[in-house]
Each structure stands twice: as C-alpha cells, then as structure tokens.
Design a protein around this motif. Structure first.
Motif, short mmCIF file in Angstrom:
data_model
loop_
_atom_site.label_atom_id
_atom_site.label_comp_id
_atom_site.label_asym_id
_atom_site.label_seq_id
_atom_site.Cartn_x
_atom_site.Cartn_y
_atom_site.Cartn_z
N UNK A 41 -10.70 -10.12 -0.17
CA UNK A 41 -10.81 -10.36 1.26
C UNK A 41 -10.19 -9.19 2.02
N UNK A 42 -10.45 -9.14 3.29
CA UNK A 42 -9.80 -8.21 4.19
C UNK A 42 -9.83 -8.84 5.59
N UNK A 43 -8.68 -9.11 6.18
CA UNK A 43 -7.34 -8.89 5.68
C UNK A 43 -6.92 -9.94 4.66
N UNK A 44 -5.80 -9.68 4.00
CA UNK A 44 -5.23 -10.60 3.02
C UNK A 44 -3.90 -11.10 3.56
N UNK A 45 -3.73 -12.41 3.60
CA UNK A 45 -2.44 -12.98 3.96
C UNK A 45 -1.69 -13.25 2.67
N UNK A 46 -0.55 -12.59 2.52
CA UNK A 46 0.24 -12.72 1.29
C UNK A 46 0.92 -14.08 1.23
N UNK A 47 1.48 -14.40 0.08
CA UNK A 47 2.12 -15.70 -0.16
C UNK A 47 3.21 -16.03 0.84
N UNK A 48 3.84 -15.01 1.43
CA UNK A 48 4.94 -15.24 2.36
C UNK A 48 4.56 -14.95 3.82
N UNK A 49 3.27 -14.88 4.10
CA UNK A 49 2.80 -14.71 5.46
C UNK A 49 2.59 -13.27 5.91
N UNK A 50 2.92 -12.29 5.07
CA UNK A 50 2.67 -10.89 5.43
C UNK A 50 1.15 -10.67 5.42
N UNK A 51 0.67 -9.76 6.26
CA UNK A 51 -0.77 -9.50 6.34
C UNK A 51 -1.04 -8.05 5.95
N UNK A 52 -1.87 -7.88 4.91
CA UNK A 52 -2.30 -6.57 4.44
C UNK A 52 -3.74 -6.40 4.91
N UNK A 53 -4.00 -5.26 5.59
CA UNK A 53 -5.32 -5.07 6.19
C UNK A 53 -5.78 -3.63 5.99
N UNK A 54 -7.04 -3.48 5.63
CA UNK A 54 -7.68 -2.17 5.61
C UNK A 54 -8.37 -1.99 6.95
N UNK A 55 -8.07 -0.89 7.63
CA UNK A 55 -8.70 -0.55 8.90
C UNK A 55 -9.56 0.68 8.68
N UNK A 56 -10.58 0.86 9.48
CA UNK A 56 -11.48 1.99 9.30
C UNK A 56 -12.01 2.48 10.64
N UNK A 57 -12.51 3.71 10.63
CA UNK A 57 -13.13 4.30 11.81
C UNK A 57 -14.54 4.74 11.43
N UNK A 58 -15.54 4.17 12.09
CA UNK A 58 -16.92 4.61 11.85
C UNK A 58 -17.14 6.04 12.33
N UNK A 59 -16.42 6.43 13.37
CA UNK A 59 -16.61 7.76 13.94
C UNK A 59 -16.17 8.86 12.97
N UNK A 60 -15.01 8.68 12.33
CA UNK A 60 -14.51 9.73 11.43
C UNK A 60 -14.72 9.41 9.95
N UNK A 61 -15.20 8.20 9.64
CA UNK A 61 -15.40 7.75 8.26
C UNK A 61 -14.09 7.85 7.46
N UNK A 62 -13.03 7.40 8.09
CA UNK A 62 -11.71 7.39 7.48
C UNK A 62 -11.17 5.97 7.49
N UNK A 63 -10.21 5.69 6.61
CA UNK A 63 -9.61 4.35 6.54
C UNK A 63 -8.11 4.47 6.30
N UNK A 64 -7.39 3.40 6.62
CA UNK A 64 -5.95 3.36 6.45
C UNK A 64 -5.52 1.91 6.24
N UNK A 65 -4.31 1.74 5.73
CA UNK A 65 -3.77 0.41 5.51
C UNK A 65 -2.78 0.04 6.59
N UNK A 66 -2.69 -1.27 6.88
CA UNK A 66 -1.74 -1.76 7.86
C UNK A 66 -1.08 -3.02 7.31
#
Length: 130
Positions: free
Chosen positions: A40-65
């Motif tokens: 999945x994206x985003x993923x809610x961890x067992x303790x409520x933290x949220x891991x998310x992959x973000x992306x930009x269509x304009x630059x075709x780049x991605x990052x984690x949050x």
C-alpha cells in the motif's frame, strides 16, 4: 583549540543526514501514488506512524515522507529496475531529530521502481513499489 598562544575556533557544518536530491529533482506538483505493487501507499505502521512515497510527475522523481513520528525514527527510499536488478537502498536516509516528521531527498526514478521505508520501535515497514 589553542595553537602557540592563540585561540583558534573551528567551525563545523551541520550534518545533513543524506537529504540530497538527484540533479533535476524537486518537490513540484507532488502527489501520493496509490497504484503500487506489493503493498500500500501510504502505510500506517503498527504504532500510528505513516510512511508515504511521494512523487512528482513533472520531474519524474520520488521521495519518502514519515509523519506522526517521534525523534529517533527513520525514513529512506529504495530503488530498483523493474526486473529486480540494480537495487539501491537507503537513498536519502533521514532520522527524525525533532518535530513529528521528516522526508528524504528527491531521487530520479529513471524508469525504475521506488518505495519508501520507515523504521520505528524496532520495526521496518515499506510502501509498495511505484
């Protein structure tokens, strides 16, 4: 430090924890991809933290949050070719030093799959590959 009776001040630059972007990457026109493989994206961890992959269509780049986090927790991105070869891990590794979140640098997908991973309370959880 004292050298021959003179006081010498040494200036140190702060550590960036790897938040470095690939050339040509930025965070413009960001979106959260929902059509991911093996998870999945985003993923809610067992303790409520949220891991998310973000992306930009304009630059075709991605990052984690990582959000809803506490100091000491970690976020990074991984990237690999669609056939599973050329794996690169821990891109833009970042530890939360203060506040409640952090993000990695933005990395060019260059036709590769990317995911975001977070570590909290001794557990690692990752988004699906996009």
């Amino acid at each position: 430090m004292v050298v021959a009776g003179f006081v010498v001040f040494v200036l140190l630059s702060p550590v960036s924890y790897g938040v470095v972007d690939d050339p040509g990457c930025d965070y413009a026109e960001a979106f959260t991809p929902f059509d991911v493989k093996d998870g999945d994206n985003p993923v809610t961890m067992h303790n409520g933290r949220v891991v998310e992959l973000r992306a930009s269509n304009r630059t075709r780049c991605a990052w984690g949050r990582l959000s809803s986090a506490t100091p000491g927790e970690e976020i990074w991105t991984d990237r690999m070719r669609p056939d599973g070869s050329g794996y690169e891990g821990f891109l833009g590794y970042r530890r939360v030093d203060s506040g409640d979140g952090a993000h990695t640098g933005a990395y060019d997908d260059d036709g590769r799959l990317m995911r975001a991973c977070g570590s909290s309370a001794g557990r690692i959880e990752c988004t699906g590959w996009f």
